[in-house]
Design an enzyme around this catalytic site. Sequence first.
Site, PDB file in Angstrom:
ATOM      1  N   ARG A   1      -5.326   6.571  -7.647  1.00  0.00           N
ATOM      2  CA  ARG A   1      -5.069   8.009  -7.564  1.00  0.00           C
ATOM      3  C   ARG A   1      -4.997   8.643  -8.950  1.00  0.00           C
ATOM      4  NH1 ARG A   1       0.157   8.052  -3.756  1.00  0.00           N
ATOM      5  NH2 ARG A   1      -0.086  10.307  -4.029  1.00  0.00           N
TER       6      ARG A   1
ATOM      7  N   LEU B   1       0.859  -1.176   0.000  1.00  0.00           N
ATOM      8  CA  LEU B   1       0.000   0.000   0.000  1.00  0.00           C
ATOM      9  C   LEU B   1       0.894   1.224   0.000  1.00  0.00           C
ATOM     10  CD1 LEU B   1      -2.716  -0.865   2.709  1.00  0.00           C
ATOM     11  CD2 LEU B   1      -3.000  -0.918   0.223  1.00  0.00           C
ATOM     12  N   ASP B   2       0.464   2.292  -0.659  1.00  0.00           N
ATOM     13  CA  ASP B   2       1.218   3.539  -0.613  1.00  0.00           C
ATOM     14  C   ASP B   2       1.346   4.011   0.838  1.00  0.00           C
ATOM     15  OD1 ASP B   2       1.309   3.495  -3.349  1.00  0.00           O
ATOM     16  OD2 ASP B   2      -0.299   4.959  -3.626  1.00  0.00           O
ATOM     17  N   LYS B   3       2.369   4.786   1.091  1.00  0.00           N
ATOM     18  CA  LYS B   3       2.631   5.260   2.449  1.00  0.00           C
ATOM     19  C   LYS B   3       1.416   5.957   3.059  1.00  0.00           C
ATOM     20  CE  LYS B   3       5.747   8.248   5.099  1.00  0.00           C
ATOM     21  NZ  LYS B   3       6.941   9.136   5.034  1.00  0.00           N
TER      22      LYS B   3
ATOM     23  N   THR C   1      -1.735   5.703   2.133  1.00  0.00           N
ATOM     24  CA  THR C   1      -2.971   4.923   2.028  1.00  0.00           C
ATOM     25  C   THR C   1      -3.060   4.003   3.231  1.00  0.00           C
ATOM     26  OG1 THR C   1      -2.878   4.949  -0.388  1.00  0.00           O
ATOM     27  CG2 THR C   1      -4.268   3.276   0.627  1.00  0.00           C
TER      28      THR C   1
END
Length: 378
Positions: free
Chosen positions: A264, A161-163, A165
């Site tokens: 995104r 997961l993105d930082k 998110t």
Amino acid sequence: MSDTPKDNAATQAEMRQFTVADDDDGIRLDRWFKRHMPDTSFNIVSRWARTGQLRLNGKRVGPGDRIEAGQIIRLPPPEVAAAATTAAKAPKPRAPREPLSAEEAELIQALVIHRDRQAIVINKPPGLATQGGTKTDHHVDRLLDGIQFEADNRPKLVHRLDKDTSGVLLLARTSRAAQHFAKAFSSRTARKVYWAIVTGVPSIEDGMVELPIGKQPGTGGEKMYVDEKEGSPARTRYRVIERAGNRACWVELQPYTGRTHQLRVHMAAIGHPIVGDGKYGGAEAFLSGTISRKMHLHARRLKVDHPDGGAIDVKAELPEHFADTLRNLGFEEARGDALPIDEVKFGETPEGKRRAIAAKAKDARKARRGERRGRSRP
């Protein structure tokens, strides 16, 4: 070209060139190296690609790109290849991991929302990176020693997961589970449901975004963009759950492909960036008033087949800033969970169809090679 490629360079100081044979039509470049240059490791091929020393018809190429019969593969001279092989074989000392503090162990253990013999699921908070990188020493991967529990080995990451998110992050506790889950994600049989707050309201409340995504030039791979010509296929379903007039809305997002920053990029591309995502939405990604400026993207639910049978179907509670925004906009959290999860078969997605076609072509090439071998026997 024969099974063993011949060096066409005039001297050993020159770059080497090889012509792709009919038997190699459609395979990945890294597979070509396995067939014809098995001593050249994947890491070396990746390094040549990264530094521009590996070319296909004069253009830069990656190890995963597919090649066609008649194309020219250009490689560094033999002495460069030999030096790279020697360097690759040299063992690199691995720095020991620092033991976790009591606070770090307590932190990661508090994030666990599911645990069995094969898997652990955590609810990753926003602001905590999944893996380390430049100037990133505090991340999930470092903390995994704290949730080894009774197992022989620390759990393994199987997706990211993105930082910024938050939400469901699946970890495998055994090698068998890691292979099982990796296959589920690559074949798109694992279903992921995200919640997001976006600016404005899409004119179509239940829609599909199908826009190819590539790395934006000049950003070092740090940012993605819609690339109609050379981007990788990307597909996202969105559904509006509730709306706050025309100011903003709460949407459910289900990715059918797994491109970097896909959700995104797609929401920004259709004019409705995720609230707090200044990277892709700019100033339009922020709402005035008391709405938090943090990213409003949360991995709410994951459903995936369990290695031992049955399924893991888990939900992650919202982070505080997201829950506050729902309340501030007058949204009811229960409405989001009322929507049914998509049960999409891998072959129904564009990515699945592409891979199915590639697999069929590969089988046909193998059959042709088998026929030729049969005819050559006395």
